[in-house]
Design a protein around this motif. Sequence first.
Motif: not given
Length: 298
Positions: A143-160, A188-195
Amino acid sequence: MERIILEPIADWQQKCEEVGFHFSYLNDRPYWNEGACYCFSVQELDELEQVTEDLHQLCLEAIDRIIREERFQQLCISPDFAELCRRSWERDDPTLYGRFDLAYDGKNPPKLLEYNADTPTALLEASVVQWTWLEEVFPTADQFNSIHEKLLTAFQEIDWLREQTLYFTCVRDSKEDLGTVEYLRDLAIQAGLETQHIFIEDIGWSRSEEVFCDLDNQVIQSLFKLYPWEWLIREPFGQYLLTEPVRLLEPAWKLILSNKAILPILWEFFPNHPNLLPSSFNAFQLSNLSQLARRSDV
């Protein structure tokens, strides 16, 4: 680039449901279409990735110049919200995503049709659903895109985002928006966030505390919204956003990029760029009037 005609999987709708894609039918018509797919060469994919990165950089340069030159009037952004955009930009408020719509034939340079910088959808379809389909129909392909993986990383990297509950909101009567928001909330839940999910119609404002709140009067401090900034600022509660009682994804500076008037401004700043289409405010205004006329006929 090759367009391949296919026979849809017999139980495609059930398979879509199994991965949480509950809006494969919209308005009693198939929304998910397995009748054809596109096969790209590595060179074509490299070109699309590079062009996307280049266009994004052009857009960031354009924001900086629009703010410095105070071009907000061309974007129909009021002075109050222009200042909100400025503060958001100068703080470097983080962004989660955006979607370029490109015209591409595999021969000529890709051309930008639109930058949906604030409320892009088609996320669940292009990541999870398409991947599931690919494994069954073309198990040896990639598959061309890596949307899922990059979104997960983004949720993990936004500190606030880890500082308080992240609320996810959309309008109540849209299956597509709800499906997209719930997909993002799952990431976001997979990234460990409370939602927490809340429909935008249920968000309240406490006059005494000057905060946004949910139906249980809990303060909403962080909010992901699948709801355009252009609509937010016109809501009765829009004025309260100016005091910044809540952190938002997408940030206020996306008001500049999500505006369709960014297209003639990009052409002005970067004339004859190979990935831009000629655009002017006169043509832009005529196009808008034409669209409004067509809508009034429906």
